[in-house]
Scaffold this motif. Structure first.
Motif, PDB file in Angstrom:
ATOM      1  N   ARG A   1      59.301  50.537 -24.907  1.00  0.00           N
ATOM      2  CA  ARG A   1      59.806  51.697 -24.797  1.00  0.00           C
ATOM      3  C   ARG A   1      60.359  52.089 -25.389  1.00  0.00           C
ATOM      4  NH1 ARG A   1      58.453  50.953 -18.732  1.00  0.00           N
ATOM      5  NH2 ARG A   1      56.666  51.407 -19.101  1.00  0.00           N
ATOM      6  N   GLN A   2      61.760  52.213 -25.030  1.00  0.00           N
ATOM      7  CA  GLN A   2      62.575  52.414 -25.814  1.00  0.00           C
ATOM      8  C   GLN A   2      62.824  53.098 -26.843  1.00  0.00           C
ATOM      9  OE1 GLN A   2      66.136  49.807 -25.679  1.00  0.00           O
ATOM     10  NE2 GLN A   2      66.620  49.972 -23.279  1.00  0.00           N
ATOM     11  N   ALA A   3      61.813  52.324 -28.150  1.00  0.00           N
ATOM     12  CA  ALA A   3      61.279  52.438 -29.238  1.00  0.00           C
ATOM     13  C   ALA A   3      60.113  53.464 -29.489  1.00  0.00           C
ATOM     14  CB  ALA A   3      60.929  50.919 -30.281  1.00  0.00           C
ATOM     15  N   GLY A   4      59.233  54.213 -27.873  1.00  0.00           N
ATOM     16  CA  GLY A   4      58.515  54.632 -28.805  1.00  0.00           C
ATOM     17  C   GLY A   4      57.277  54.477 -28.678  1.00  0.00           C
ATOM     18  N   ILE A   5      57.102  52.702 -28.790  1.00  0.00           N
ATOM     19  CA  ILE A   5      55.960  52.297 -29.321  1.00  0.00           C
ATOM     20  C   ILE A   5      54.622  52.421 -27.461  1.00  0.00           C
ATOM     21  CG2 ILE A   5      54.822  50.014 -29.140  1.00  0.00           C
ATOM     22  CD1 ILE A   5      57.639  49.173 -30.299  1.00  0.00           C
ATOM     23  N   ALA A   6      54.184  52.503 -28.160  1.00  0.00           N
ATOM     24  CA  ALA A   6      52.719  52.829 -26.343  1.00  0.00           C
ATOM     25  C   ALA A   6      52.872  51.951 -25.492  1.00  0.00           C
ATOM     26  CB  ALA A   6      51.254  53.558 -27.081  1.00  0.00           C
ATOM     27  N   VAL A   7      52.770  52.377 -24.199  1.00  0.00           N
ATOM     28  CA  VAL A   7      53.628  51.141 -23.059  1.00  0.00           C
ATOM     29  C   VAL A   7      52.453  52.055 -22.389  1.00  0.00           C
ATOM     30  CG1 VAL A   7      54.919  50.436 -22.168  1.00  0.00           C
ATOM     31  CG2 VAL A   7      56.056  50.193 -23.791  1.00  0.00           C
ATOM     32  N   ASN A   8      51.838  50.931 -21.510  1.00  0.00           N
ATOM     33  CA  ASN A   8      51.130  51.222 -20.390  1.00  0.00           C
ATOM     34  C   ASN A   8      51.387  50.573 -18.691  1.00  0.00           C
ATOM     35  OD1 ASN A   8      49.199  52.469 -18.944  1.00  0.00           O
ATOM     36  ND2 ASN A   8      47.740  51.773 -19.884  1.00  0.00           N
ATOM     37  N   ARG A   9      50.786  49.351 -18.815  1.00  0.00           N
ATOM     38  CA  ARG A   9      50.671  47.798 -18.177  1.00  0.00           C
ATOM     39  C   ARG A   9      52.968  47.294 -19.117  1.00  0.00           C
ATOM     40  NH1 ARG A   9      51.654  44.301 -14.036  1.00  0.00           N
ATOM     41  NH2 ARG A   9      50.970  42.452 -14.754  1.00  0.00           N
ATOM     42  N   GLY A  10      51.396  46.871 -20.050  1.00  0.00           N
ATOM     43  CA  GLY A  10      51.737  46.002 -20.886  1.00  0.00           C
ATOM     44  C   GLY A  10      51.995  47.416 -22.193  1.00  0.00           C
TER      45      GLY A  10
END
Ligand SMILES: Cc1cc2nc3c(=O)[nH]c(=O)nc-3n(C[C@H](O)[C@H](O)[C@H](O)COP(=O)(O)OP(=O)(O)OC[C@H]3O[C@@H](n4cnc5c(N)ncnc54)[C@H](O)[C@@H]3O)c2cc1C
Ligand SMILES: NC(=O)c1ccc[n+]([C@@H]2O[C@H](COP(=O)([O-])OP(=O)(O)OC[C@H]3O[C@@H](n4cnc5c(N)ncnc54)[C@H](O)[C@@H]3O)[C@@H](O)[C@H]2O)c1
Ligand code: SF4
Ligand code: FES
Length: 811
Positions: free
Chosen positions: A249-258
């Motif tokens: 999440r910190q790196a801006g990668i798409a995150v939902n539950r996982g």
């Protein structure tokens, strides 16, 4: 060809399985760097339940030990948590200041246990159950405390509770739902399970909402919303898991539950992938190894440039790992719209079966009491083929269609080849049959080494064993036997006899000639073969460094932070002011963070960088103490008759003489000696491999002691009069042990196995003793001090230079 840089974050089960596949498919394609928060090499998290329940030892959980990383030239940052990814610079950074560039980044950060945010949840004694540390905390707590509460009656909670019961605790499972394992079982199966667990001593509280943890520093009570209370000194939260997505999440990668991935396990940022529990694929995150291993296999193919259809999601099945209880659940076990279920219940034998069919396909099953058809049902579910007209067979058991009197062997023989035997690793009957018949795998261990079947939860072991028996029994005409490891069925004695008969000259040749089913061998057989060859042919055999463990390759003990320790030899524990000065100067010059007196009366310089080792050895100019090796370690002495008023003999002189006589000797396992100057035994000689205790007019010689994990007192071998006799008996004993024990078998275990009388018999005849002594001297004659050899040899020194990025072991 320039290798690409592959960085893996997460040294756990899914990430390392992916790397294993990559190494098989494209061994030269990547320079690999791995970061893992835990200070351990890759281990089998699943087996922690079994460690707790007394079924396995902590040492058995390691899947790939430190030397595996070395062998594959993987740089491992164990104990490092990656705290930042810079996707633009393609670089990751750890909390301990390490950084690594990547072309390909795999996130396999797993999950964290969900900890209920209750007031008092930060008290001592409140834990999750996820890793080795949690397991150790439970083991320790069970020694001091009596009452445990496990919050959560799911798979994890029940396995934790069973383990704590085994450890002697009074255990209550607190569940929020009206019945156990509601995510895997229907109410009928759940109630049957509860009854069985109650019979084992487990207590339950249902429909309970935990509200607070009371106690001072340590938890004492669990308080519920209805204001009732439960006494508990240990509270284990097993209420589910949450994918570890913070870093992504910190790196801006798409995150939902996982971390959101596509069918190739790619995230939305080019070059960054995710596998395992942290990944979310088509809206699903998984919490069992089978799907995670499937994801890893797909990703590895993609990274190796091999063709893959991509990951399409998994149907999952689970088994509860609690002894005495058979529970299986797979797919959609609840009746949903358009699905119908069929049930069978035998109240006498406590067997319950339920299958769920949608259209003409089997989509779910729950089995209690008899789970023998689990793998068959699961295979049908995965294949998605029509089960029309077979409902009775599915429900009543496959044997119901036959005579009903088939043996287990006949049932195994009748299984289809493409039926999955090991659910965790997706291994079919055909793969196991092929391993037994064409790769000479005639034990469960060797099938595991070849195919991975039975290597995860172990639930399929009985089936694998049955297939081994079925096919190896036919082929060999005799029951399968256990070899020294999974790579061979030969025992230690058979191997040594063949080596001797055929005059085999290398580890590789031995494995080839003796038909190893894994041509590379493993970390168990390679060092043992190297030892046996050195023992048999001391004059001609050239020691194979690459077949030794890291410590013995670098002649220093690797520490948990990747630094080394240096222990020079201090004969009999006797040193001098000039020697101490030299050690102090070297310690200061190389900024050694810790200087410690060891239990073996030596000085340990801890925290040394690998590249400093040769220079430190040169400046110390002292022999290696072999503190790292399967070799003679220390000879501990008391002050003896020279200074002590009770002393009857010169124990220091005797100890120094023994150490000088046998230093550098390679032995099957480490060997420790001690000499005491009188029966007061201040040198603790009676917990050593060879202990010498002075008496009036002579010496008692004791053997087979151990002061480590399994403490064992020595047994008296004999009484002798002179110092020369002590040396002769010690040499003969050590050589007899060298020639007869298994590699890695301490004298204490060996003597227990063969019996003291057989050792006495082998040594009592003077001629035999002299012959053994001559052979030990012959072995010693070829050994030089390894530190001095490295110091003098530029090529050897090169091994200690820092390797380029991503090419060394732990850092
Ligand atoms: C006690 C127990 C019993 C189980 N039994 C079964 C079973 O019988 N059958 C089954 O199929 N499954 C079982 N499971 C579940 C199974 O163990 C997991 O599904 C599996 O381990 C997940 O693999 P993973 O690689 O995704 O995560 P993990 O194995 O948890 O590995 C992730 C690793 O990444 C590390 N990490 C996280 N963040 C970072 C970071 N930023 N930097 C560096 N490292 C990081 C973590 O410390 C961890 O070591 C069990 C789990 C437990 C706890
Ligand atoms: N044999 C196996 O396959 C096995 C064994 C252990 C763990 N695992 C895996 O490990 C992961 C974690 O297991 P788990 O059992 O924690 O997860 P889970 O989500 O399967 O079960 C959690 C249970 O806790 C209960 N719960 C939730 N909140 C609660 C509360 N406040 N109080 C009391 N009960 C509460 C839920 O009703 C549920 O039954 C899962 O992915 C599981 O599949 C598998
Ligand atoms: S063992 Fe005997 S001789 Fe040695 S220090 Fe103790 S009392 Fe003295
Ligand atoms: S089913 Fe788990 S190891 Fe085979």
């Amino acid at each position: 060809m320039d290798r690409k840089k592959l960085v893996l974050v997460g040294n756990g089960m899914a990430g390392i399985r992916t790397i294993e596949h990559v190494l098989k498919l494209a061994p030269e394609a990547y320079e690999i760097t791995i970061f893992g928060s835990e200070p351990h090499p890759n281990y089998n998290r699943i087996m922690l339940s079994s460690v707790l329940a007394g079924g396995s030892d902590m040492s058995e959980v390691i899947l790939n030990d430190w030397s595996w990383y070395e062998e594959h030239r993987i740089r491992l940052h164990a104990g490092h948590t990656v705290t930042q990814i810079d996707p633009l610079a393609r670089k990751v950074y750890s909390d301990k200041g390490a950084a690594a560039d990547y072309d390909v980044l795999i996130l396999a950060t797993g999950s964290d246990p969900f900890m209920l945010p209750l007031p008092g949840a930060d008290k001592e004694g409140v834990i999750g159950f996820r890793d080795i540390k949690d397991c150790e905390t439970m083991l320790e707590a069970s020694r001091k405390y009596k009452k445990a509460a496990v919050i959560g009656g799911g798979l994890l909670g029940l396995e934790a509770a069973r383990g704590l019961l085994h450890l002697g605790m009074d255990v209550t499972v607190v569940h929020i739902h009206p019945y156990l394992m509601e995510r895997q079982l229907d109410e009928t199966a759940s109630k049957m399970l509860q009854k069985e667990l109650e019979a084992q001593g487990m207590k339950f509280l249902f429909r309970k909402h935990s509200e607070e943890i009371a106690g001072r520093k340590r938890a004492r009570e669990l308080v519920f919303s209805d204001r009732t209370r439960l006494e508990a000194d240990l509270i284990v939260m097993a209420v589910g898991i949450k994918p570890n997505v913070k870093l992504a999440r910190q790196a801006g990668i798409a995150v939902n539950r996982g971390i959101v991935v596509n069918d190739l396990m790619q995230t939305n940022i080019p070059g960054i992938y995710a596998v395992g529990e942290c990944a979310e694929h088509r809206g699903i995150t998984y919490g069992l190894v089978a799907p995670l291993y499937e994801q890893g296999a797909v990703l590895a193919k993609h990274l190796a440039g091999a063709e893959t259809e991509g990951y399409a999601g998994s149907v999952t099945s689970t088994k509860l790992k609690v002894s005495g209880v058979d529970v299986f659940s797979a797919g959609h076990f609840a009746e949903t719209e358009g699905a119908r279920s069929l049930r069978y219940q035998d109240e006498v034998d406590q067997v319950y079966k339920k299958i769920v069919i949608s259209g003409d396909r089997l989509i779910g099953a729950v089995l209690f009491g008899d789970t023998s058809d689990g793998s068959k049902l699961f295979s049908l579910m995965k294949k998605g083929e029509s089960v029309k007209g077979r409902e009775k067979e599915l429900l009543l058991g496959f044997s119901a269609q036959g005579s009903g009197t088939e043996t287990a062997e006949q049932r195994l023989a009748a299984m289809a080849d493409d039926e999955i035997i090991c659910g965790c690793n997706g291994v079919t009957k055909e793969t196991i049959k092929d391993a037994v018949l064409t790769k000479n795998c005639t034990t469960v261990a060797s099938v595991k080494a070849c195919t991975k079947a039975s290597g995860s939860c172990g639930g399929c072991k009985p089936l694998v064993q049955g297939l081994v028996q079925l096919y190896a029994g036919d082929a060999a005409g005799e029951p399968a036997k256990e070899g020294i490891c999974g790579c061979t069925t030969l025992t230690r004695d058979e191997i040594v006899a063949e080596m001797s008969r055929m005059k085999l000259q290398s580890v590789q040749e031995t494995m080839h000639v003796l038909g190893w089913n894994n041509p590379e061998g493993c970390s168990k057989c390679r060092p043992s073969l190297n030892y046996y060859l050195g023992m048999l042919f001391p004059e001609s055999y050239a020691d194979e460094k690459e077949s030794r463990f890291t410590n013995e390759r670098y002649h220093a003990n690797i520490q948990k932070d990747g630094t080394y320790s240096v222990v020079p030899r201090i004969y009999g524990g006797v040193t001098s002011p000039s020697e101490l000065k030299k050690i102090a100067e070297v310690a200061e010059k190389y900024d050694v963070p810790m200087v410690k007196i060891t239990g073996g009366q030596r000085i340990d310089l801890l925290g040394v960088k690998k590249e400093d080792l040769p220079n430190m050895w040169a400046e110390l100019d002292m022999p290696s103490g072999y503190a790292y090796g399967k070799a003679l370690r220390t000879v501990k002495t008391c002050v003896g008759s020279t200074f002590c008023r009770f002393g009857t003999q010169d124990s220091i002189g005797m100890g120094v003489r023994l150490e000088k006589e046998f230093e550098r000797l390679n032995t099957p396992a480490k060997v420790k000696l001690a000499v005491s100057g009188c029966p007061r035994n201040c040198a603790e000689a009676t917990i050593k491999d060879f202990g010498v205790v002075a008496i009036d007019g002579g010496w008692e010689l004791h053997v087979g002691g151990n002061g480590g994990v399994h403490v064992r007192a020595t047994e008296l071998l004999c009484v002798v009069k002179t110092e020369d006799e002590v040396v002769e008996w010690a040499g003969a004993f050590l050589q007899y042990y060298r020639e007869n024990a298994q590699w890695n078998e301490r004298t204490s275990v060996w003597i227990e196995r063969v019996g003291l009388e057989s050792v006495k018999k082998a040594l009592e005849n003077k001629e035999d003793r002299i012959a053994l002594f001559a052979r030990v001297k012959q072995a010693l004659g070829r050994l030089n001090d390894p530190w001095k050899e490295i110091v003098a040899d530029g090529a050897l020194r090169k091994n200690f230079e820092p390797l380029p990025e991503a090419a060394s072991a732990r850092n």
